[in-house]
Design a protein around this motif. Structure first.
Motif, PDB file in Angstrom:
ATOM      1  N   HIS A   1       1.173  39.733  47.524  1.00  0.00           N
ATOM      2  CA  HIS A   1       1.349  38.496  47.852  1.00  0.00           C
ATOM      3  C   HIS A   1       2.945  38.165  48.760  1.00  0.00           C
ATOM      4  CE1 HIS A   1      -1.607  36.987  45.174  1.00  0.00           C
ATOM      5  NE2 HIS A   1      -1.119  37.881  44.165  1.00  0.00           N
TER       6      HIS A   1
ATOM      7  N   SER B   1       7.900  36.898  47.703  1.00  0.00           N
ATOM      8  CA  SER B   1       6.448  36.727  46.895  1.00  0.00           C
ATOM      9  C   SER B   1       6.589  35.274  46.248  1.00  0.00           C
ATOM     10  CB  SER B   1       6.180  37.906  46.034  1.00  0.00           C
ATOM     11  OG  SER B   1       5.674  39.017  46.877  1.00  0.00           O
ATOM     12  N   ARG B   2       5.644  34.588  46.344  1.00  0.00           N
ATOM     13  CA  ARG B   2       5.566  33.345  45.708  1.00  0.00           C
ATOM     14  C   ARG B   2       5.523  33.726  44.113  1.00  0.00           C
ATOM     15  NH1 ARG B   2       1.448  29.887  47.900  1.00  0.00           N
ATOM     16  NH2 ARG B   2       3.413  28.958  49.167  1.00  0.00           N
TER      17      ARG B   2
ATOM     18  N   SER C   1       4.486  31.965  41.433  1.00  0.00           N
ATOM     19  CA  SER C   1       3.377  31.964  40.674  1.00  0.00           C
ATOM     20  C   SER C   1       2.307  32.920  40.980  1.00  0.00           C
ATOM     21  CB  SER C   1       2.823  30.472  40.951  1.00  0.00           C
ATOM     22  OG  SER C   1       2.437  30.537  42.657  1.00  0.00           O
ATOM     23  N   GLN C   2       2.437  33.408  41.978  1.00  0.00           N
ATOM     24  CA  GLN C   2       1.358  34.611  42.393  1.00  0.00           C
ATOM     25  C   GLN C   2       1.638  35.767  41.644  1.00  0.00           C
ATOM     26  OE1 GLN C   2       1.345  33.847  46.666  1.00  0.00           O
ATOM     27  NE2 GLN C   2      -0.800  33.014  46.489  1.00  0.00           N
TER      28      GLN C   2
END
Length: 126
Positions: free
Chosen positions: A16, A57-58, A60-61
């Protein structure tokens, strides 16, 4: 086969990751926790030619992998670190994870510190 929370964490960060060129060799990602919850990620990817790229990296991911990693390392109810640093070398698959228990300003990037932090975080693994 049992899951390896550390490998899963690194895999999630890489999968991600945004901002890295295809030829990156190593990465350093700071994962910040606010009130025991994943609040942000930031770091750098280092390429063989010396290029340093800002990455993230997001949250939530990667949250499931971060939660599983922390649950594996900290007993339920234990105080979690303020943040932690994941360093990974893509070629050797070597990694190091450094915890910062109390100082949320550690590894903080500002206009005055970004070059020093880039060098401080650069992995020297293997």
């Amino acid at each position: 086969m049992t899951a390896d929370p550390t490998a899963d964490l690194i895999r999630a960060l890489v999968t991600h990751m945004q901002g890295a060129p295809d030829d990156w060799k190593s990465l350093a990602m700071v994962i910040s926790l606010g009130g025991g919850r994943l609040s942000e990620t930031s770091g750098y990817a280092y390429s063989p030619d010396g290029t340093v790229s800002a990455i993230a990296s997001r949250p939530s991911q990667i949250k499931p992998a971060v939660d599983a990693y922390l649950a594996d390392r900290y007993p339920e109810g234990a105080a979690l670190p303020a943040k932690f640093l994941v360093q990974f070398d893509r070629d050797t698959k070597a990694y190091e994870i450094t915890f910062e228990d109390t100082d949320p300003m550690r590894w903080k990037v500002t206009p005055d510190t970004f070059e020093a932090v880039q060098q401080e975080l650069k992995p020297t693994l293997g």
